[in-house]
Design a protein around this motif. Structure first.
Motif, PDB file in Angstrom:
ATOM      1  N   PRO A 126      35.919 -54.580  24.361  1.00  0.00           N
ATOM      2  CA  PRO A 126      34.876 -54.917  25.343  1.00  0.00           C
ATOM      3  C   PRO A 126      33.886 -53.768  25.533  1.00  0.00           C
ATOM      4  O   PRO A 126      34.055 -52.676  24.992  1.00  0.00           O
ATOM      5  N   TYR A 127      32.850 -54.092  26.307  1.00  0.00           N
ATOM      6  CA  TYR A 127      31.799 -53.124  26.639  1.00  0.00           C
ATOM      7  C   TYR A 127      31.109 -52.608  25.375  1.00  0.00           C
ATOM      8  O   TYR A 127      30.685 -53.412  24.567  1.00  0.00           O
ATOM      9  N   ASP A 128      31.048 -51.308  25.203  1.00  0.00           N
ATOM     10  CA  ASP A 128      30.390 -50.821  23.993  1.00  0.00           C
ATOM     11  C   ASP A 128      31.387 -50.133  23.065  1.00  0.00           C
ATOM     12  O   ASP A 128      31.005 -49.294  22.241  1.00  0.00           O
ATOM     13  N   GLY A 129      32.632 -50.549  23.200  1.00  0.00           N
ATOM     14  CA  GLY A 129      33.669 -49.988  22.335  1.00  0.00           C
ATOM     15  C   GLY A 129      33.807 -50.733  21.016  1.00  0.00           C
ATOM     16  O   GLY A 129      34.617 -50.356  20.160  1.00  0.00           O
ATOM     17  N   ASP A 130      33.036 -51.766  20.827  1.00  0.00           N
ATOM     18  CA  ASP A 130      33.159 -52.594  19.627  1.00  0.00           C
ATOM     19  C   ASP A 130      32.508 -51.918  18.424  1.00  0.00           C
ATOM     20  O   ASP A 130      31.708 -50.990  18.556  1.00  0.00           O
ATOM     21  N   ALA A 131      32.827 -52.447  17.276  1.00  0.00           N
ATOM     22  CA  ALA A 131      32.365 -51.833  16.028  1.00  0.00           C
ATOM     23  C   ALA A 131      30.840 -51.861  15.904  1.00  0.00           C
ATOM     24  O   ALA A 131      30.236 -50.923  15.369  1.00  0.00           O
ATOM     25  N   GLN A 167      29.184 -49.312  18.141  1.00  0.00           N
ATOM     26  CA  GLN A 167      29.457 -47.981  17.597  1.00  0.00           C
ATOM     27  C   GLN A 167      28.577 -47.659  16.386  1.00  0.00           C
ATOM     28  O   GLN A 167      28.473 -46.505  15.990  1.00  0.00           O
ATOM     29  N   ARG A 168      27.985 -48.683  15.807  1.00  0.00           N
ATOM     30  CA  ARG A 168      27.165 -48.445  14.615  1.00  0.00           C
ATOM     31  C   ARG A 168      25.697 -48.166  14.943  1.00  0.00           C
ATOM     32  O   ARG A 168      24.896 -47.823  14.056  1.00  0.00           O
ATOM     33  N   LEU A 169      25.336 -48.348  16.197  1.00  0.00           N
ATOM     34  CA  LEU A 169      23.915 -48.268  16.568  1.00  0.00           C
ATOM     35  C   LEU A 169      23.302 -46.905  16.287  1.00  0.00           C
ATOM     36  O   LEU A 169      22.186 -46.804  15.763  1.00  0.00           O
ATOM     37  N   GLU A 188      18.609 -37.589  14.072  1.00  0.00           N
ATOM     38  CA  GLU A 188      19.715 -37.992  14.932  1.00  0.00           C
ATOM     39  C   GLU A 188      19.197 -38.575  16.243  1.00  0.00           C
ATOM     40  O   GLU A 188      18.482 -37.911  16.986  1.00  0.00           O
ATOM     41  N   VAL A 189      19.577 -39.780  16.514  1.00  0.00           N
ATOM     42  CA  VAL A 189      19.256 -40.366  17.811  1.00  0.00           C
ATOM     43  C   VAL A 189      20.516 -41.015  18.381  1.00  0.00           C
ATOM     44  O   VAL A 189      21.462 -41.301  17.652  1.00  0.00           O
ATOM     45  N   ALA A 190      20.505 -41.184  19.701  1.00  0.00           N
ATOM     46  CA  ALA A 190      21.557 -41.949  20.366  1.00  0.00           C
ATOM     47  C   ALA A 190      20.918 -43.196  20.935  1.00  0.00           C
ATOM     48  O   ALA A 190      19.809 -43.130  21.483  1.00  0.00           O
ATOM     49  N   VAL A 191      21.589 -44.334  20.778  1.00  0.00           N
ATOM     50  CA  VAL A 191      20.977 -45.611  21.165  1.00  0.00           C
ATOM     51  C   VAL A 191      21.908 -46.405  22.069  1.00  0.00           C
ATOM     52  O   VAL A 191      23.095 -46.557  21.774  1.00  0.00           O
ATOM     53  N   LEU A 192      21.352 -46.894  23.152  1.00  0.00           N
ATOM     54  CA  LEU A 192      22.097 -47.777  24.061  1.00  0.00           C
ATOM     55  C   LEU A 192      21.385 -49.111  24.164  1.00  0.00           C
ATOM     56  O   LEU A 192      20.163 -49.168  24.246  1.00  0.00           O
ATOM     57  N   TRP A 193      22.179 -50.178  24.174  1.00  0.00           N
ATOM     58  CA  TRP A 193      21.566 -51.504  24.409  1.00  0.00           C
ATOM     59  C   TRP A 193      21.528 -51.809  25.897  1.00  0.00           C
ATOM     60  O   TRP A 193      22.393 -51.376  26.653  1.00  0.00           O
ATOM     61  N   VAL A 194      20.508 -52.528  26.305  1.00  0.00           N
ATOM     62  CA  VAL A 194      20.431 -53.116  27.652  1.00  0.00           C
ATOM     63  C   VAL A 194      19.771 -54.479  27.524  1.00  0.00           C
ATOM     64  O   VAL A 194      19.261 -54.832  26.459  1.00  0.00           O
ATOM     65  N   ALA A 195      19.743 -55.216  28.624  1.00  0.00           N
ATOM     66  CA  ALA A 195      19.275 -56.596  28.550  1.00  0.00           C
ATOM     67  C   ALA A 195      17.772 -56.741  28.604  1.00  0.00           C
ATOM     68  O   ALA A 195      17.228 -57.729  28.120  1.00  0.00           O
ATOM     69  N   THR A 196      17.075 -55.785  29.228  1.00  0.00           N
ATOM     70  CA  THR A 196      15.647 -55.980  29.475  1.00  0.00           C
ATOM     71  C   THR A 196      14.853 -54.700  29.267  1.00  0.00           C
ATOM     72  O   THR A 196      15.384 -53.593  29.364  1.00  0.00           O
ATOM     73  N   GLY A 197      13.566 -54.899  29.050  1.00  0.00           N
ATOM     74  CA  GLY A 197      12.676 -53.764  28.941  1.00  0.00           C
ATOM     75  C   GLY A 197      12.557 -52.996  30.244  1.00  0.00           C
ATOM     76  O   GLY A 197      12.430 -51.766  30.241  1.00  0.00           O
ATOM     77  N   ALA A 242      24.596 -56.590  17.981  1.00  0.00           N
ATOM     78  CA  ALA A 242      24.319 -57.405  16.792  1.00  0.00           C
ATOM     79  C   ALA A 242      22.830 -57.706  16.660  1.00  0.00           C
ATOM     80  O   ALA A 242      22.268 -57.687  15.551  1.00  0.00           O
ATOM     81  N   GLN A 243      22.199 -57.989  17.784  1.00  0.00           N
ATOM     82  CA  GLN A 243      20.773 -58.294  17.740  1.00  0.00           C
ATOM     83  C   GLN A 243      19.970 -57.090  17.255  1.00  0.00           C
ATOM     84  O   GLN A 243      19.059 -57.221  16.411  1.00  0.00           O
ATOM     85  N   LEU A 244      20.288 -55.926  17.803  1.00  0.00           N
ATOM     86  CA  LEU A 244      19.537 -54.729  17.426  1.00  0.00           C
ATOM     87  C   LEU A 244      19.772 -54.373  15.965  1.00  0.00           C
ATOM     88  O   LEU A 244      18.838 -53.991  15.241  1.00  0.00           O
ATOM     89  N   LEU A 245      21.005 -54.522  15.527  1.00  0.00           N
ATOM     90  CA  LEU A 245      21.303 -54.208  14.126  1.00  0.00           C
ATOM     91  C   LEU A 245      20.592 -55.172  13.185  1.00  0.00           C
ATOM     92  O   LEU A 245      20.073 -54.766  12.136  1.00  0.00           O
TER      93      LEU A 245
END
Lengths: 331, 331, 331, 331
Positions: free
Chosen positions: D28-33, D36-38, D49-58, D239-242
């Motif tokens: 669950p959450y952001d522990g999924d594969a 982790q690939r983002l 090198e960047v770090a990326v987090l997903w969220v629902a909205t702009g 999945a959407q971002l990837l």
């Protein structure tokens, strides 16, 4: 016969005098000569470089100091009965933008490393749980208990080892220092910021925030203004603090208050809830007994169902204090 | 020769006297006899039931009053140069938990219905845009301009028709009332809450928040404590406010300050940026001219590149004020 | 063999289908036909007029609902182990702008009137202490315990008599209703707002906030946008909720998950920490025993030092669940 | 014939496919594969090198990014018509705990160093005024204008020289990159954080926050959870971002949308309010003309009294777009 609160005591004549002397117009806010002298005066008192800001209340002092140590998503470990948790109307939630108070236990409302660890060790380092960012202790505690230097050092070690800030609520700091016979530096130990009490100790409308880390002061300067605590005639607040520390008034007043508390205690030892190490006396008294004392004319707060709190002030009459102790003994 | 700010002026002797009389211990916080008398004293002054709370600063007064009218997701319409926008270090954002200031234009830093409508009419009533919940006006304005009763009434009508609260920042309320020859009730008009200035007008550390709607006061009582503004020796703040309004001191002091401002103005009319309707005088002066005046010993703030602000106080010397006017005329 | 969390389960085919059907472009935000149908669909489900908003997470649902009931200076009574206290990373402090969580005790992480009173009765009605404004309960509780209608009614009575709002965190609401054989209306009782769980129950990215008092929804509409939870393709969230409630999918999925939880339990009854009334199973297991189970391939969370939590989902395999129970019995 | 908003467009088949592939249960959450690939996928895209987090909205992306750069007592310079100022319902005030938006002017809703300086240079470095801590620019701007690399570099230089953070709202980042023929790295330039738009570009419920300074991501991880934006089935957002960046889908979709916008424009050049550099077309149209177009079946938003906004999407039909341009030419 007023033992309700040191908050209700008179203003010391030296403080009045210093305020009168400050009347002549000067620069507004904290640009005046007195406000500018605070850092130096307190650096002398503490024997090292400190930055000092005045504010009107202990609540503001505590919360502003903490706001520079704790981000909105963080937490502060404090005692379950600490003033910031019990008596500040939610001010930490306001000033820390929703950060969390993490409540620890401890005899006499004092914290110890073990009690702090019991709170923070179970917190997983993940985003689902609020992470601690600071510890706040109270000198003297809510039950008038004084931290010894080694006790503070142990907490400071823990704080440092965990990367936590350390704040001391010193609403009755002078009483603790006076009781223990310590210098200001010893009574504060290695904290990052201290709320230096003045109002309860013969002041009128000023408390000091003493920053041992000047970077914190640089943040709090903005936060003080933003919280409406940058008074425009700040010289009158600076004058109060200077009157306290440029002589030994802070200690003299505290000694007087402590002595009156001891005078109450003498005849009432067997009823004490807590050892008396400052100017507060907690005494087991049932409702009928409290009624009797109030009938005589004593003023005090109930403390739960079967106790009462008596607070002595710098201007308490020793004879009255002894008479109160006797009246308790006579119950 | 200090015309820097009324913030830097002395405390009026009557205020000192009232504070001294308040010294004898009493109940802490606002439980004392003086704090308890505020509602009655101000109800007399305004000729209707009001609830009054003391706080230390105008920033706190303004922001606490607004915090009872505006939810965190709402907005406040104010002038682009209002104190809450320009000079409070972001305090509205803090006290209103991120609510938005909506900036309107208007000559002399005064608002009028049309300017307010120009801001709020384009706001679609949907969740993408912050919705207005209150209007804040300043009496006298940031440029020392006084609202006439019909001007306030027109704004109050607009506020009511849109369901908006109406707050008045009265840091220099007395100066406006004195200039217009109005009673307190007339100078306030039909606002919901008024920040009643005292510090700039001969007080020391107290401002009043006057609530014409007592339900607002019931909220602000909690917010005052929560913001660290419930002082424990509140009787000294109440004493200042009572000294101001239980005689005509608030008006007498304002008249004196206004007279000094007019004395500056007399010889300098052609350089005025704004009509002088309170105790502030804005004068066109280039840097060289300002240098000359400072060389003589006058203190004042620059106002942009080519002007200066002179502020008279209750204790300004009329002769000095006239001499300043003459010095300006002589440039 | 995954019993880690219902959060990790698959999305139900009906939900997928409803989402696909929503693909054709429509109005953005919540102006689309599906979002517009939510109120009616849920009003049908609950047998009375409700307003429903979608959001992405239970944390947002809980905190947005509470933010409409509790002012920044107020407090919310909840269980000491409630999700809002333990697992939301301080979100209540953020959404409620520093309001306070007031922690009550209760077996199985359930509240009862007496436990709530034990928290709020000692609070003096003065400004020094945070005043309660709402109660939040969890159906099913953090330990998978279901509130019976009379239990909710008793809490609702208390809430009403004290003027407190009542919120229900229903992350596993369907599991409670399914276990008790109750309608949605009965399982919710007389609360003011319900966080209606969908993600754990076969949904993907949508939770519902059900407002039984539409005035609360009118506030939360603004707060939802302000918190970045008004998604622009909201039709895909509405589709998930509609798929859940326009048939009996919400109950069917919950029944399946509950049945799997019971299947685990059958052989492991003597190790249960809590009666199993939803889809969570808490079992006493020492570290060695947990090691054995993990060796077989079971996934679950440790629950303190000597227990584990197994969560069944709508898509759990009954055979696997029974095998797990057997494996536990065999330890 | 829908040109209302790219917010209303369909989800791209590749995105659907990636989401279906993510269905099988995972952590669950952001522990999924996928989550982790983002970091790796976007580090590839940006060539560092960047770090990326997903969220629902702009809105959440913008405000979370800024919340790591700006303290509650600080400010953010943005364009007067920026989305964070105009269209986020006050979200910056919420996420930044009352920090201030400082509004700058600029043609086409773009900022330039001079306009930024015009806002921040007059701010005295004292506590009475809010101090700037960050700049936020929008790529492409609210009027569909694209920043060239040298323009971004000039702003980044200014930001660095003043110690300000730099954020880019990239709701239509892909459209700008496609129009300019730039790589992702070139289109972002030297910003500290980028809100990487996906929903308007064929995604469903995911936006990315790209942190070029990983220390910011470490703060935002906590803030994301605290704002209720840590979704429990986060794998569907990852999945959407990837799907967007592991091929050139983000650019392909943007090119398609841009081409449709150009197709509208071809016949309507003389009515353009702004050069078309992305997928938005602003056209001068009086109310009668708009009526005619709506009569034909075109959907769009009014833009003030005498204009309209048409937005093309990845799935816009080129023929329809050309026909719209012709219809405008025929008016």
């Amino acid at each position: 016969m007023r033992f309700l609160s040191d908050n209700a005591a008179r203003v010391h004549p030296n403080v009045w005098e210093a305020m009168r002397a400050a009347d002549a117009g000067d620069a507004p806010y904290d640009g005046d000569a007195l406000s500018q002298r605070l850092d130096e005066a307190f650096s002398g008192l503490f024997g090292r470089e400190v930055a000092v800001l005045w504010v009107a209340t202990g609540t503001a002092a505590n919360c502003l100091a903490l706001s520079a140590m704790v981000p909105p998503h963080g937490g502060v470990v404090c005692h379950r009965e600490a003033h910031i948790e019990m008596d500040e109307g939610g001010a930490p939630g306001f000033y820390l933008h929703g950060a969390k108070l993490m409540l620890a236990d401890g005899e006499g409302a004092k914290l110890a490393p073990q009690a702090i660890s019991a709170v923070i060790d179970p917190i997983r380092d993940d985003v689902h749980q609020v992470q601690p960012h600071a510890i706040s202790i109270t000198q003297a505690s809510e039950y008038g208990r004084a931290y010894r230097p080694d006790e503070i050092a142990a907490i400071a070690d823990l704080a440092r080892s965990r990367g936590l800030g350390l704040h001391m609520d010193g609403a009755r700091f002078a009483n603790a220092a006076a009781f223990l016979g310590l210098s200001a530096a010893q009574a504060a130990g290695d904290v990052d910021a201290l709320s230096f009490g003045c109002v309860k100790n013969g002041g009128m409308t000023a408390e000091g925030i003493v920053f041992f880390d000047p970077a914190l002061a640089d943040v709090v300067r903005y936060r003080r203004k933003r919280s409406g605590h940058l008074q425009s005639k700040g010289r009158f607040l600076a004058a109060q603090l200077l009157a306290m520390v440029e002589g030994d008034l802070w200690l003299d007043n505290a000694r007087a208050a402590n002595a009156a508390a001891q005078a109450i205690t003498e005849q009432a030892k067997q009823r004490l809830m807590h050892p008396v190490e400052a100017n507060e006396v907690f005494i087991r008294l049932n409702p009928d007994e409290r009624e009797v004392l109030r009938g005589i004319g004593y003023q005090f707060y109930d403390w739960g169902a079967d106790a009462a709190r008596f607070v002595a002030s710098w201007d308490s009459d020793l004879g009255e204090a002894r008479a109160l102790g006797q009246a308790i003994a006579d119950l």
